[in-house]
Design an enzyme around this catalytic site. Structure first.
Site, PDB file in Angstrom:
ATOM      1  N   GLY A  22       0.695  -1.024  -0.015  1.00 28.70           N
ATOM      2  CA  GLY A  22       0.080   0.096   0.062  1.00 28.70           C
ATOM      3  C   GLY A  22       0.932   1.338  -0.055  1.00 28.70           C
ATOM      4  O   GLY A  22       0.412   2.337  -0.653  1.00 28.70           O
ATOM      5  N   CYS A  23       1.920   1.358   0.730  1.00 21.96           N
ATOM      6  CA  CYS A  23       2.843   2.397   1.080  1.00 21.96           C
ATOM      7  C   CYS A  23       3.299   2.666  -0.324  1.00 21.96           C
ATOM      8  O   CYS A  23       3.770   3.726  -0.940  1.00 21.96           O
ATOM      9  CB  CYS A  23       3.622   2.234   2.068  1.00 21.96           C
ATOM     10  SG  CYS A  23       2.771   2.174   3.740  1.00 21.96           S
TER      11      CYS A  23
END
Length: 134
Positions: free
Chosen positions: A14-15
């Protein structure tokens, strides 16, 4: 203006999506909105340097070991308190927060949310005269 986004950790799926999304839009954010972007998470400087280098990031990502900055912004924990939250703040030219977007699950959505908030800050351009008629 400044977009400040907090993400849970470097080099996680996600990051990575979030950082790549801001990287893809950084030039238009700078040109169109006269704004910049800063990413922040709790890992140390070495992790940040590696992450930025791997992704070719053209904006700053800051180490917040101990979560002092996260706490000062009031970023809530996510996933029942087990994960650091994913929150994006948009600050105007005076440092006043004009937008807060909190969504752990949809990292990519933070880029559009930030651009929408920046758009709302833009002064309305006035049409000249009577639209060209005299």
């Amino acid at each position: 203006p400044l977009v400040v986004y907090f993400s849970p950790a470097d080099s996680t799926p996600g990051c990575t999506v979030q950082a790549q999304g801001f990287q893809k839009e950084i030039q238009s954010i700078r040109k169109e909105y006269k704004a910049d972007v800063v990413g922040i998470s709790g890992q140390g400087a070495e992790s940040k340097q590696k992450f930025a280098s791997e992704l070719g990031l053209d904006f700053s990502i800051l180490a917040d070991e101990g979560d002092a900055v996260r706490k000062s912004f009031g970023v809530p924990k996510a996933a029942f308190g087990f994960l650091p939250g994913r929150v994006t703040y948009v600050l105007d030219k005076d440092g006043v927060c004009t937008s807060v977007y909190d969504n752990l699950g949809d990292a990519a959505s933070h880029i559009e949310a930030a651009k929408d908030a920046l758009s709302e800050m833009q002064p309305v351009k006035k049409a000249g005269g009577l639209g060209g008629f005299k």
